[in-house]
Design a protein around this motif. Structure first.
Motif, PDB file in Angstrom:
ATOM      1  N   PHE A 154       3.090   4.003  18.336  1.00  0.00           N
ATOM      2  CA  PHE A 154       3.887   3.169  17.442  1.00  0.00           C
ATOM      3  C   PHE A 154       5.117   3.910  16.922  1.00  0.00           C
ATOM      4  O   PHE A 154       6.218   3.372  16.916  1.00  0.00           O
ATOM      5  CB  PHE A 154       3.030   2.689  16.269  1.00  0.00           C
ATOM      6  CG  PHE A 154       3.786   1.871  15.278  1.00  0.00           C
ATOM      7  CD1 PHE A 154       4.101   0.548  15.554  1.00  0.00           C
ATOM      8  CD2 PHE A 154       4.187   2.411  14.068  1.00  0.00           C
ATOM      9  CE1 PHE A 154       4.801  -0.213  14.649  1.00  0.00           C
ATOM     10  CE2 PHE A 154       4.889   1.652  13.154  1.00  0.00           C
ATOM     11  CZ  PHE A 154       5.202   0.336  13.444  1.00  0.00           C
ATOM     12  N   PHE A 155       4.940   5.150  16.500  1.00  0.00           N
ATOM     13  CA  PHE A 155       6.055   5.882  15.895  1.00  0.00           C
ATOM     14  C   PHE A 155       7.039   6.446  16.908  1.00  0.00           C
ATOM     15  O   PHE A 155       8.167   6.770  16.566  1.00  0.00           O
ATOM     16  CB  PHE A 155       5.534   7.001  14.995  1.00  0.00           C
ATOM     17  CG  PHE A 155       4.947   6.496  13.709  1.00  0.00           C
ATOM     18  CD1 PHE A 155       5.713   5.744  12.838  1.00  0.00           C
ATOM     19  CD2 PHE A 155       3.637   6.748  13.386  1.00  0.00           C
ATOM     20  CE1 PHE A 155       5.186   5.263  11.660  1.00  0.00           C
ATOM     21  CE2 PHE A 155       3.100   6.289  12.207  1.00  0.00           C
ATOM     22  CZ  PHE A 155       3.871   5.537  11.341  1.00  0.00           C
ATOM     23  N   LEU A 159      -7.084   5.590  16.712  1.00  0.00           N
ATOM     24  CA  LEU A 159      -6.093   5.366  15.655  1.00  0.00           C
ATOM     25  C   LEU A 159      -4.920   6.343  15.770  1.00  0.00           C
ATOM     26  O   LEU A 159      -3.757   5.942  15.639  1.00  0.00           O
ATOM     27  CB  LEU A 159      -6.743   5.499  14.284  1.00  0.00           C
ATOM     28  CG  LEU A 159      -7.625   4.350  13.853  1.00  0.00           C
ATOM     29  CD1 LEU A 159      -8.328   4.683  12.540  1.00  0.00           C
ATOM     30  CD2 LEU A 159      -6.813   3.076  13.706  1.00  0.00           C
ATOM     31  N   LEU A 160      -5.217   7.603  16.028  1.00  0.00           N
ATOM     32  CA  LEU A 160      -4.142   8.595  16.174  1.00  0.00           C
ATOM     33  C   LEU A 160      -3.271   8.307  17.388  1.00  0.00           C
ATOM     34  O   LEU A 160      -2.048   8.426  17.317  1.00  0.00           O
ATOM     35  CB  LEU A 160      -4.734  10.002  16.271  1.00  0.00           C
ATOM     36  CG  LEU A 160      -5.331  10.558  14.990  1.00  0.00           C
ATOM     37  CD1 LEU A 160      -6.014  11.893  15.263  1.00  0.00           C
ATOM     38  CD2 LEU A 160      -4.270  10.708  13.924  1.00  0.00           C
ATOM     39  N   GLY A 175      -2.800   5.355  18.756  1.00  0.00           N
ATOM     40  CA  GLY A 175      -2.020   4.165  18.409  1.00  0.00           C
ATOM     41  C   GLY A 175      -0.843   4.485  17.510  1.00  0.00           C
ATOM     42  O   GLY A 175       0.259   3.953  17.696  1.00  0.00           O
ATOM     43  N   MET A 176      -1.061   5.361  16.524  1.00  0.00           N
ATOM     44  CA  MET A 176       0.035   5.763  15.637  1.00  0.00           C
ATOM     45  C   MET A 176       1.100   6.528  16.407  1.00  0.00           C
ATOM     46  O   MET A 176       2.294   6.345  16.164  1.00  0.00           O
ATOM     47  CB  MET A 176      -0.505   6.603  14.479  1.00  0.00           C
ATOM     48  CG  MET A 176      -1.253   5.796  13.460  1.00  0.00           C
ATOM     49  SD  MET A 176      -2.072   6.742  12.164  1.00  0.00           S
ATOM     50  CE  MET A 176      -0.937   8.017  11.772  1.00  0.00           C
ATOM     51  N   LEU A 177       0.684   7.380  17.335  1.00  0.00           N
ATOM     52  CA  LEU A 177       1.633   8.133  18.147  1.00  0.00           C
ATOM     53  C   LEU A 177       2.503   7.192  18.971  1.00  0.00           C
ATOM     54  O   LEU A 177       3.730   7.340  19.016  1.00  0.00           O
ATOM     55  CB  LEU A 177       0.880   9.102  19.069  1.00  0.00           C
ATOM     56  CG  LEU A 177       1.728   9.929  20.006  1.00  0.00           C
ATOM     57  CD1 LEU A 177       2.463  10.997  19.224  1.00  0.00           C
ATOM     58  CD2 LEU A 177       0.870  10.546  21.083  1.00  0.00           C
TER      59      LEU A 177
END
Length: 52
Positions: free
Chosen positions: A37-38, A30-31, A33-35
């Protein structure tokens, strides 16, 4: 409410089946993926890609 029920169901799965080793793997995914994405369209993206 769909996202919350998914999280609750996953938590119940971990608790009942004693699969605690899955929690860090899911959290890391999840982390990551967030990295991705942002930083996709930001000025920081070239610096992040050099890490990998």
């Amino acid at each position: 409410m769909g996202k919350l029920s998914l999280i609750k169901e996953f938590w119940d799965f971990l608790r009942v089946r004693k699969k605690w080793w899955l929690a860090p793997i899911i959290l890391l995914l999840l982390l990551l993926g967030m990295l991705i994405f942002f930083t996709q369209s930001s000025a920081v993206a070239p610096f992040i890609y050099t890490l990998f």
